[in-house]
Design a protein around this motif. Structure first.
Motif, PDB file in Angstrom:
ATOM      1  N   TYR A   1      99.078   5.697  20.355  1.00 10.49           N
ATOM      2  CA  TYR A   1      99.750   6.393  19.248  1.00 10.49           C
ATOM      3  C   TYR A   1     100.057   7.845  19.641  1.00 10.49           C
ATOM      4  CZ  TYR A   1      99.793   9.290  15.036  1.00 10.49           C
ATOM      5  OH  TYR A   1     100.098  10.242  14.085  1.00 10.49           O
TER       6      TYR A   1
ATOM      7  N   VAL B   1      89.988  13.363  18.391  1.00  9.21           N
ATOM      8  CA  VAL B   1      90.462  12.725  17.161  1.00  9.21           C
ATOM      9  C   VAL B   1      89.452  13.012  16.056  1.00  9.21           C
ATOM     10  CG1 VAL B   1      91.259  10.586  16.099  1.00  9.21           C
ATOM     11  CG2 VAL B   1      91.436  10.887  18.586  1.00  9.21           C
ATOM     12  N   ASP B   2      89.697  14.072  15.238  1.00 10.69           N
ATOM     13  CA  ASP B   2      88.792  14.426  14.134  1.00 10.69           C
ATOM     14  C   ASP B   2      87.355  14.577  14.631  1.00 10.69           C
ATOM     15  OD1 ASP B   2      90.906  14.412  12.322  1.00 10.69           O
ATOM     16  OD2 ASP B   2      90.644  12.268  11.881  1.00 10.69           O
TER      17      ASP B   2
ATOM     18  N   LYS C   1      94.589   4.495  19.663  1.00  7.86           N
ATOM     19  CA  LYS C   1      94.758   5.915  19.318  1.00  7.86           C
ATOM     20  C   LYS C   1      95.452   6.676  20.451  1.00  7.86           C
ATOM     21  CE  LYS C   1      90.703   5.939  16.308  1.00  7.86           C
ATOM     22  NZ  LYS C   1      89.292   6.370  16.137  1.00  7.86           N
TER      23      LYS C   1
ATOM     24  N   TYR D   1     102.414  14.966  15.262  1.00  8.55           N
ATOM     25  CA  TYR D   1     101.842  15.129  13.921  1.00  8.55           C
ATOM     26  C   TYR D   1     100.653  16.090  13.906  1.00  8.55           C
ATOM     27  CZ  TYR D   1     104.747  11.263  12.394  1.00  8.55           C
ATOM     28  OH  TYR D   1     105.817  10.473  12.087  1.00  8.55           O
ATOM     29  N   GLY D   2      99.935  16.226  15.009  1.00  6.61           N
ATOM     30  CA  GLY D   2      98.811  17.153  15.083  1.00  6.61           C
ATOM     31  C   GLY D   2      97.479  16.579  14.675  1.00  6.61           C
ATOM     32  N   ASP D   3      97.431  15.306  14.306  1.00  9.36           N
ATOM     33  CA  ASP D   3      96.152  14.693  13.918  1.00  9.36           C
ATOM     34  C   ASP D   3      95.293  14.377  15.135  1.00  9.36           C
ATOM     35  OD1 ASP D   3      98.105  12.897  14.649  1.00  9.36           O
ATOM     36  OD2 ASP D   3      97.388  11.282  13.353  1.00  9.36           O
ATOM     37  N   ILE D   4      95.916  14.290  16.317  1.00 10.95           N
ATOM     38  CA  ILE D   4      95.186  14.102  17.572  1.00 10.95           C
ATOM     39  C   ILE D   4      95.607  15.232  18.503  1.00 10.95           C
ATOM     40  CG2 ILE D   4      94.794  12.590  19.546  1.00 10.95           C
ATOM     41  CD1 ILE D   4      95.455  10.217  17.800  1.00 10.95           C
ATOM     42  N   THR D   5      94.611  15.870  19.146  1.00  7.51           N
ATOM     43  CA  THR D   5      94.919  16.983  20.044  1.00  7.51           C
ATOM     44  C   THR D   5      94.418  16.680  21.449  1.00  7.51           C
ATOM     45  OG1 THR D   5      92.854  18.080  19.418  1.00  7.51           O
ATOM     46  CG2 THR D   5      94.846  18.704  18.211  1.00  7.51           C
TER      47      THR D   5
END
Length: 404
Positions: free
Chosen positions: A356, A327-328, A353, A367-371
């Motif tokens: 989600y 996550v980022d 997280k 969405y691609g914000d978490i891989t």
């Protein structure tokens, strides 16, 4: 009517059952002077240990009083030849407002007979044929069979048994053909080899039964409506074959509802039949049946699909916390919790997280914000496949129920 709410329906039927018995007792049992007893049979057809006069048997009618006749410990019929095939034929006989107690009826063919307002307690009907007989009229005169009354090898053809009450009785080898069973109530009965053919079973109700064999053998169609109700049968859980009997019974009931266009009721009895079938299975077949039940309740429970979907999302969220998510540039990984302990301060935000990510993966939004990292890559692919499948199952099952 939501037939899967058996407790509610059973309570409603019990209220109707008690009211019907109360009204019958109030009319025929308490105020005996209000009704005429009419028992128009020849005296030689009545047999018993005690002496009884012709006037006693035929009717009791007084200018000042008209009362109900009580008949006890009598044998009616019992005529047979050496092959036990001869029936005593009684035509156009009227049995009105009588109470029969401990009486036996044997080897009789009743043709076009009337049975208004009678109560049969602890009686036995053996090898009896009822043809064009009427047990009910529009003045709410009903017949009651109770207290261990037994029917053995009996047939009802073109009869009217509407609103009759059968309570705590046994039925052995019984056939109902072209008979009006509308609004009849069978309560706490034992059913062994009962066959219904082309009858009117609208609002027909069976509650608390012990069923060994009960089948519909239609040439045309037995009529059901949304108020027809057949309760869950009492089952001896020690024997799997009893579940096979229950499965066949409820599958037959489901097909009759479906043939009458009552698809929602048909679905509920189909669900019950599949539950009974599951208990009769073993090995891989039982496992497959359990999966089918878990996913969608055999196609009849859309809430099952929704609950299973939520469970899948939750389980994968917990697994992702162990296998790892990015996550980022912040890595969520709890694979070392057994050696290093659980970081309590980060547990709640990390779980949210992961939850989600599990939701967007399950719904294939992504969405691609978490891989995913490590094994999570493979697991996310599996979850996507499950998500597509479960959403399809839930949508199809829900649409099916709504359209019904």
């Amino acid at each position: 009517m939501q037939t899967h709410n058996f407790s509610k329906i059973r309570n409603e039927i019990d209220v109707d059952f008690k009211n019907r018995k109360f009204e019958n007792e109030k009319k025929y049992g308490v105020k005996l002077e209000l009704f005429k007893s009419k028992f128009s049979m020849k005296s030689e057809h009545i047999r018993g240990n005690s002496n009884i006069s012709y006037d006693d048997i035929y009717k009791i009618e007084n200018e000042s009083k008209i009362i109900i006749k009580k008949i006890e410990n009598k044998s009616i019929g019992e005529f047979k030849d050496k092959y036990n095939t001869r029936f005593e034929k009684l035509r156009n006989v009227e049995f009105k407002y009588n109470t029969f107690s401990n009486c036996k009826f044997k080897n009789i063919e009743f043709y076009n007979c009337t049975f208004y307002g009678n109560v049969f307690s602890n009686c036995q009907f053996k090898n009896i044929i009822f043809i064009n007989c009427n047990f009910y009229n529009t003045n709410e005169c009903i017949s009651i069979f109770n207290s261990k009354t037994i029917f053995i090898d009996c047939q009802f053809k073109n009869c009217n048994i509407e609103k009759s009450i059968f309570e705590n009785i046994d039925l052995h080898n019984i056939k109902f053909e072209h008979t009006n069973l509308k609004d009849a109530i069978l309560k706490k009965i034992y059913i062994n080899n009962v066959h219904i053919t082309d009858c009117d079973c609208r609002s027909f109700k069976i509650i608390n039964p012990d069923i060994k064999e009960f089948e519909f053998e239609d040439n045309y169609l037995t009529k059901f409506d949304e108020y027809t109700f057949i309760d869950k049968m009492n089952i001896d859980k020690r024997y799997k074959k009893n579940y096979v009997v229950a499965f066949k019974l409820y599958r037959g009931i489901a097909s009759k509802f479906e043939a009458n266009g009552l698809l929602n009721n048909a679905g509920e009895y189909y669900y019950i039949s599949k539950c009974m079938e599951y208990k009769s299975l073993s090995g891989i077949n039982k496992f497959k049946s359990a999966i089918f039940w878990l996913l969608c309740g055999y196609g009849e429970r859309p809430t099952f699909a929704l609950i299973t979907s939520l469970e899948i999302v939750l389980v994968f969220a917990i697994i992702y916390m162990v296998t790892g998510l990015n996550v980022d540039e912040y890595v969520i990984s709890y694979k070392d919790i057994f050696s290093q302990g659980i970081p309590i301060e980060n547990l709640n935000p990390d779980f949210m997280k992961s939850l989600y990510f599990s939701i967007v993966t399950f719904t294939t939004v992504g969405y691609g914000d978490i891989t995913p990292i490590g094994y999570s890559v493979l697991l996310s692919g599996i979850e996507m496949l499950l998500g597509v499948t479960m959403v399809g199952i839930w949508t199809a099952t829900l649409t099916r129920k709504i359209t019904r």
